[in-house]
Design an enzyme around this catalytic site. Structure first.
Site, short mmCIF file in Angstrom:
data_model
loop_
_atom_site.label_atom_id
_atom_site.label_comp_id
_atom_site.label_asym_id
_atom_site.label_seq_id
_atom_site.Cartn_x
_atom_site.Cartn_y
_atom_site.Cartn_z
N ASP A 16 -17.54 30.05 9.07
CA ASP A 16 -17.42 29.09 7.97
C ASP A 16 -16.83 27.82 8.58
O ASP A 16 -15.62 27.72 8.75
CB ASP A 16 -16.52 29.65 6.88
CG ASP A 16 -16.33 28.68 5.72
OD1 ASP A 16 -17.24 27.86 5.47
OD2 ASP A 16 -15.26 28.73 5.08
N GLU A 76 -22.46 29.20 7.83
CA GLU A 76 -22.69 28.71 6.47
C GLU A 76 -23.12 27.25 6.53
O GLU A 76 -22.55 26.45 7.26
CB GLU A 76 -21.40 28.85 5.64
CG GLU A 76 -21.62 28.48 4.19
CD GLU A 76 -20.42 28.80 3.32
OE1 GLU A 76 -20.25 29.97 2.95
OE2 GLU A 76 -19.64 27.87 3.06
N ASP A 148 -10.73 31.10 4.34
CA ASP A 148 -11.71 30.68 5.35
C ASP A 148 -12.28 31.87 6.11
O ASP A 148 -13.49 31.93 6.37
CB ASP A 148 -11.09 29.68 6.32
CG ASP A 148 -10.60 28.43 5.62
OD1 ASP A 148 -11.45 27.70 5.09
OD2 ASP A 148 -9.39 28.20 5.58
#
Length: 169
Positions: A16, A76, A148
């Site tokens: 991420d 992502e 996260d």
């Protein structure tokens, strides 16, 4: 009689990306079964010059790959930000998240946040708390995860589901 062939275990690195906090998570999957390997957050100091923050991301992602030996990576996709300067900087962080695994020879997949949320929570409109709650249920050995790293584990799970679906189709 021959023993049944077991699917090979694959390790997936989920990332991420963020310039301030990049979450990462590694899962192992064997067929449809997933398990937690490791997770964490890379947080370069805000006081570092921009180039050094990117270098920190590069080096830390490289270290994660060396330590955990993933076979594949998933990142992502970023949503568009109204602030062009912020979006551009985030794009640089995302580049590090894609270049380092590619440089290590890993195939790198990309997933929209809505796809990741749908894969883990069941709805593309889930919030961070819902994602974290589901990660705790799906990967209980992960323990408490920062938002996260929970997001990064969710990216890895979305990739595991997608690769299973591709294999079945």
């Amino acid at each position: 009689m021959n023993a049944p062939i077991r699917p090979q275990q694959i390790r997936i690195l989920g990332i991420d990306p963020g310039l301030r906090r990049t979450g990462w998570g590694v899962i192992a999957c064997e067929g449809a079964r997933i398990s937690h390997v490791a997770h964490g957050v890379i947080a370069p100091k805000d006081t570092l010059p921009f180039a050094e923050r990117l270098l920190c991301l590069f080096a830390e992602i490289e270290a994660v790959i060396a330590a955990h030996g993933p076979h594949e990576a998933a990142v992502e996709e970023t949503f568009m930000n109204n602030n062009a300067q912020s979006a551009l900087k985030l794009g640089h962080a995302r580049a590090m998240a894609m270049i380092v695994p590619a440089r290590a020879g890993l195939p790198v997949a990309e997933y929209a946040a809505t796809v990741v949320k749908k894969a883990v929570v069941g709805t593309g409109g889930a919030d961070k708390a819902q994602v974290g709650w589901m990660i705790a249920r799906l990967l209980p050995s992960a323990g408490k995860t920062a938002a996260d790293s929970a997001d990064a584990l969710a990216v890895a799970i979305a990739h595991a589901h997608a690769r299973t679906a591709r294999r079945v189709a």
